[in-house]
Design an enzyme around this catalytic site. Sequence first.
Site, PDB file in Angstrom:
ATOM      1  N   LYS A  79      88.588 -28.422  94.015  1.00 37.51           N
ATOM      2  CA  LYS A  79      89.904 -28.594  94.652  1.00 37.51           C
ATOM      3  C   LYS A  79      90.355 -30.014  94.314  1.00 37.51           C
ATOM      4  CE  LYS A  79      92.551 -29.857  97.944  1.00 37.51           C
ATOM      5  NZ  LYS A  79      93.575 -30.810  97.462  1.00 37.51           N
ATOM      6  N   GLU A  93      81.815 -39.412  99.560  1.00 43.03           N
ATOM      7  CA  GLU A  93      82.063 -40.714  98.928  1.00 43.03           C
ATOM      8  C   GLU A  93      83.406 -41.177  99.450  1.00 43.03           C
ATOM      9  OE1 GLU A  93      79.978 -42.271  97.192  1.00 43.03           O
ATOM     10  OE2 GLU A  93      78.662 -40.788  96.272  1.00 43.03           O
ATOM     11  N   CYS A 138      87.932 -47.138  95.078  1.00 41.63           N
ATOM     12  CA  CYS A 138      87.157 -47.211  96.318  1.00 41.63           C
ATOM     13  C   CYS A 138      86.338 -48.496  96.358  1.00 41.63           C
ATOM     14  CB  CYS A 138      86.259 -45.992  96.422  1.00 41.63           C
ATOM     15  SG  CYS A 138      85.322 -45.710  94.919  1.00 41.63           S
ATOM     16  N   GLU A 195      91.177 -50.278 104.746  1.00 36.10           N
ATOM     17  CA  GLU A 195      91.370 -50.110 103.305  1.00 36.10           C
ATOM     18  C   GLU A 195      92.858 -49.956 102.987  1.00 36.10           C
ATOM     19  OE1 GLU A 195      90.169 -46.359 101.483  1.00 36.10           O
ATOM     20  OE2 GLU A 195      89.096 -47.508  99.966  1.00 36.10           O
TER      21      GLU A 195
END
Length: 496
Positions: free
Chosen positions: A179, A254, A288, A389
């Site tokens: 996906k 993750e 990331c 973040e």
Amino acid sequence: MNNTIARYQHFIDGRFADPDSGKWFDSYNPYKGEVWAHIAEGNAADVDRAVRAAHDAFSHGPWAALTASQRGALLRKLGALVEREADRLAEVEVRDNGKLLAEMAGQLKYVPQWFYYYGGLADKIEGAVIPIDKKGYFNFTRHEPLGVVAAITPWNSPLMLTAWKIAPALAAGCTVVLKPSEFTSASTLEFVKLFEEAGFPPGVVNVVTGFGKDVGAALVEHPLVRKVTFTGSDATGRRVNEQAARHFKRVSLELGGKSPNIVFDDANLEDAVNGAISGIFAATGQTCIAGSRLLLHERIHDEFLDKLLQVAKTARMGDPMNLDTQVGPVTTRPQYEKVLNYIDIARNEGATLMLGGQPAQRPECGNGWFVEPTIFADVNNRMRIAQEEVFGPVLAVIKFKDEDDAVAIANDSNFGLGAGVWTRDIGQAFRMSERIQSGTVWVNTYRAVSYMSPFGGYKHSGLGRENGIDAIREYVQTKSVWINTGAATANPFVMR
Ligand code: NAD
């Protein structure tokens, strides 16, 4: 590619297929701010078809009958095909996520290594003979594939992150439903065209496109999915983890980061400036592992900041397809708005704006979603700009006094994905690599990753590991087999 709008269907059981909903959604080119493709809008019925195809392929049929060496050979063939198509796939990715062609082409040329490496590992997933403590028994272990894997990916490095998941999953003997992010589905659908040519049977790899709340959630919920491997934000990761836990599914996550890049006063400052720049401005900060907190020793703080500003000011922004461009657009409109919002938050918190802090108004940026490289100084680690973040080109600079102070600031975070340490003191380098709570520590470098080296997060940055031999363990379960070679049954009513 001409100006007509491309259309991408699902890929289920070896065939491209229209969505059950009959609906399509737009995929945008972030440099032009224009629609360039229509993508199939999946729903639970599409997910069910894809999962059943993957389950059939896993349980019976040609894939299930292959030896591990044969699976490995298919993976290596796939790697060679990706190598052949790397430039074309990279262009599709840039059209969707606006990252630099220079970076995406480099990534796509590296992606085949995942298929070669895990192709080589496929027939080395060995169990063990246990020197068992009971007389008359032989005991051994088998590492068996988990079954159907749902692989859910984000938009920043679509195919590389897909390879991190499917290469070990297929090596282990699992089958997969992918996906991709709704913002960057096209490259995954170009990529799966290579499976038939590589010789994979239908149903081994399937793709259902669409939105997370529909397709992603239905995959996590589907009873025949035994493992979910997810890369994305911590908020979505939490939801996926909670939902998967209700069905006792195995999960790898993750997630995000707020990685500290720490410069000591004995560091080679020129190298560290380059490391700080690449840590936050490469990929427009949309990685990331972005080094989004720059921790500077108080003795070199001012000098370092000056040097950093001199280099950051020269960043060439513009068309990501142009190989001279250094900073491209932000990938999605919501992300662009989020980045600008965090700039306001940092200002209001009292951080000092040293550079940027606004949308780029340069002719070469056209109508794209560009934000100027932004640097805030005088940041306190408790500010939101140091804790949350941003996923954009926004750097928070924090001053520290000594090693203990640097460790305390670095670890004062819910995240723990990456960390950079810049020092010439070898003892300090080792101590820091031990004391920092993160899945990766780089010393005198930043952002290096390899298919061979485990990658993953501490704390809220994730669960499990990708890459290296560790990743295979994410896709197998261990069975213990006992053979009676002559043990007498004693009293059957008493357990021993
Ligand atoms: P996101 O969490 O919004 O989406 C990731 C994927 O999850 C998408 O495919 C999305 O459609 C899907 N999704 C959304 N809701 C879902 C649900 N309820 N159930 C199942 N799936 C759902 O993340 P994003 O904005 O695409 O990516 C950026 C994030 O990814 C950042 O936080 C970044 O740090 C993280 N990231 C992590 C790594 C890593 O390896 N640790 C690598 C790249 C990006």
